[in-house]
Design an enzyme around this catalytic site. Sequence first.
Site, PDB file in Angstrom:
ATOM      1  N   GLY A 181       0.837  -1.206   0.000  1.00  0.00           N
ATOM      2  CA  GLY A 181       0.000   0.000   0.000  1.00  0.00           C
ATOM      3  C   GLY A 181       0.864   1.245   0.000  1.00  0.00           C
ATOM      4  O   GLY A 181       2.090   1.176   0.190  1.00  0.00           O
ATOM      5  N   LEU A 182       0.208   2.373  -0.199  1.00  0.00           N
ATOM      6  CA  LEU A 182       0.917   3.655  -0.262  1.00  0.00           C
ATOM      7  C   LEU A 182       1.601   3.985   1.066  1.00  0.00           C
ATOM      8  O   LEU A 182       1.202   3.473   2.121  1.00  0.00           O
ATOM      9  CB  LEU A 182      -0.081   4.782  -0.573  1.00  0.00           C
ATOM     10  CG  LEU A 182      -0.750   4.755  -1.950  1.00  0.00           C
ATOM     11  CD1 LEU A 182      -1.879   5.791  -1.992  1.00  0.00           C
ATOM     12  CD2 LEU A 182       0.272   5.038  -3.053  1.00  0.00           C
ATOM     13  N   SER A 183       2.572   4.858   1.000  1.00  0.00           N
ATOM     14  CA  SER A 183       3.186   5.366   2.228  1.00  0.00           C
ATOM     15  C   SER A 183       2.098   6.069   3.048  1.00  0.00           C
ATOM     16  O   SER A 183       1.316   6.852   2.506  1.00  0.00           O
ATOM     17  CB  SER A 183       4.293   6.359   1.855  1.00  0.00           C
ATOM     18  OG  SER A 183       4.843   6.917   3.020  1.00  0.00           O
ATOM     19  N   GLY A 184       2.017   5.742   4.306  1.00  0.00           N
ATOM     20  CA  GLY A 184       1.008   6.362   5.169  1.00  0.00           C
ATOM     21  C   GLY A 184      -0.331   5.643   5.172  1.00  0.00           C
ATOM     22  O   GLY A 184      -1.257   6.038   5.885  1.00  0.00           O
ATOM     23  N   GLY A 209      -0.935   2.728   6.385  1.00  0.00           N
ATOM     24  CA  GLY A 209      -1.120   2.075   7.684  1.00  0.00           C
ATOM     25  C   GLY A 209      -0.470   0.699   7.791  1.00  0.00           C
ATOM     26  O   GLY A 209      -0.719  -0.035   8.752  1.00  0.00           O
ATOM     27  N   LYS A 210       0.380   0.358   6.847  1.00  0.00           N
ATOM     28  CA  LYS A 210       0.992  -0.989   6.821  1.00  0.00           C
ATOM     29  C   LYS A 210       1.752  -1.289   8.111  1.00  0.00           C
ATOM     30  O   LYS A 210       1.547  -2.324   8.748  1.00  0.00           O
ATOM     31  CB  LYS A 210       1.978  -1.110   5.633  1.00  0.00           C
ATOM     32  CG  LYS A 210       1.349  -0.862   4.279  1.00  0.00           C
ATOM     33  CD  LYS A 210       2.370  -0.961   3.164  1.00  0.00           C
ATOM     34  CE  LYS A 210       3.430   0.125   3.192  1.00  0.00           C
ATOM     35  NZ  LYS A 210       2.929   1.499   3.057  1.00  0.00           N
ATOM     36  N   SER A 218       5.907  -1.941  -1.958  1.00  0.00           N
ATOM     37  CA  SER A 218       5.904  -2.895  -3.085  1.00  0.00           C
ATOM     38  C   SER A 218       4.865  -2.502  -4.139  1.00  0.00           C
ATOM     39  O   SER A 218       3.836  -3.158  -4.273  1.00  0.00           O
ATOM     40  CB  SER A 218       5.695  -4.332  -2.576  1.00  0.00           C
ATOM     41  OG  SER A 218       4.743  -4.420  -1.547  1.00  0.00           O
TER      42      SER A 218
HETATM   43  P1  ADP Z   1       2.782   2.988   6.303  1.00  0.00           P
HETATM   44  O1  ADP Z   1       3.543   1.944   7.055  1.00  0.00           O
HETATM   45  O2  ADP Z   1       1.760   2.375   5.373  1.00  0.00           O
HETATM   46  O3  ADP Z   1       3.641   3.998   5.623  1.00  0.00           O
HETATM   47  P2  ADP Z   1       2.119   3.999   8.924  1.00  0.00           P
HETATM   48  O4  ADP Z   1       1.606   2.796   9.648  1.00  0.00           O
HETATM   49  O5  ADP Z   1       3.543   4.407   9.170  1.00  0.00           O
HETATM   50  O6  ADP Z   1       1.884   3.788   7.344  1.00  0.00           O
HETATM   51  O7  ADP Z   1       1.190   5.244   9.216  1.00  0.00           O
HETATM   52  C1  ADP Z   1      -0.212   5.186   9.160  1.00  0.00           C
HETATM   53  C2  ADP Z   1      -0.834   6.305   9.995  1.00  0.00           C
HETATM   54  O8  ADP Z   1      -2.249   6.241   9.877  1.00  0.00           O
HETATM   55  C3  ADP Z   1      -0.500   6.183  11.472  1.00  0.00           C
HETATM   56  O9  ADP Z   1      -0.308   7.471  12.007  1.00  0.00           O
HETATM   57  C4  ADP Z   1      -1.791   5.535  12.040  1.00  0.00           C
HETATM   58  O10 ADP Z   1      -1.985   5.887  13.391  1.00  0.00           O
HETATM   59  C5  ADP Z   1      -2.867   6.145  11.162  1.00  0.00           C
HETATM   60  N1  ADP Z   1      -4.086   5.315  11.022  1.00  0.00           N
HETATM   61  C6  ADP Z   1      -5.349   5.758  11.162  1.00  0.00           C
HETATM   62  N2  ADP Z   1      -6.233   4.750  10.971  1.00  0.00           N
HETATM   63  C7  ADP Z   1      -5.510   3.648  10.727  1.00  0.00           C
HETATM   64  C8  ADP Z   1      -5.868   2.290  10.463  1.00  0.00           C
HETATM   65  N3  ADP Z   1      -7.132   1.874  10.410  1.00  0.00           N
HETATM   66  N4  ADP Z   1      -4.863   1.415  10.235  1.00  0.00           N
HETATM   67  C9  ADP Z   1      -3.583   1.817  10.261  1.00  0.00           C
HETATM   68  N5  ADP Z   1      -3.180   3.082  10.502  1.00  0.00           N
HETATM   69  C10 ADP Z   1      -4.131   4.012  10.744  1.00  0.00           C
END
Ligand code: ADP
Length: 203
Positions: free
Chosen positions: A35-38, A40-41, A109
Amino acid sequence: MPENKNIHTTFDRLLKRDAKEKLLNQKSRVIWMTGLSGAGKTTIAQHFEVALNKMGYLTQVLDGDNIRSGINNNLGFSEEDRYENIRRISEVSKLLMDSGIICINSFISPTNEIRDMAKKIIGEENFIEVFVDAPIEVCEQRDVKGLYEKARRGEIKNFTGIDSPFDIPDDADIVLHTDKLSVDECVEVCLQHILPIIKYDQE
Ligand code: ADP
């Protein structure tokens, strides 16, 4: 890459994966968050790992932090390096899986091609694809690491979703809409799908 004739494999003498799975009382798999950056992965991977740990499962999370600072610290973000990044991650995941460990990966990815390569190395039957989905506007608004702002200012090139493509996975095993579900709800969806797969049936 030339084949090294001096390497004598010992695969046949190593303990088999099933013996390790039996010891750990779990079926090992690779759970691949894309998934995209941000999107929630990493957040979901971390919470999911804690949930599994409480139930007695042994897991390992692989993400940018422990991979790009270590085994892949010589790789950048060119297409070639992204490919090599995922290739090595896939090989490491496979080793962990062969040790009976449930591997939870959190990597953008971005393309079908790159995910297909991972699937091929790990084996489709071992690969659980989780599409962590949130609209780019939501990811950009979250901008957890300030990367979208930098990409918009042109300080980061080839940023996925801005000036580099993200292919929507069309056959993901699980899709999590993180703009609509809470972290706990996402973890619950993962548990419902994955627990039956990783349960070791002692005959
Ligand atoms: P990624 O790893 O995809 O780049 P992050 O996990 O680092 O993303 O960041 C995701 C952000 O979104 C975090 O600040 C998290 O608290 C917030 N968020 C809000 N809702 C959700 C959700 N349902 N699942 C995952 N993250 C969430």
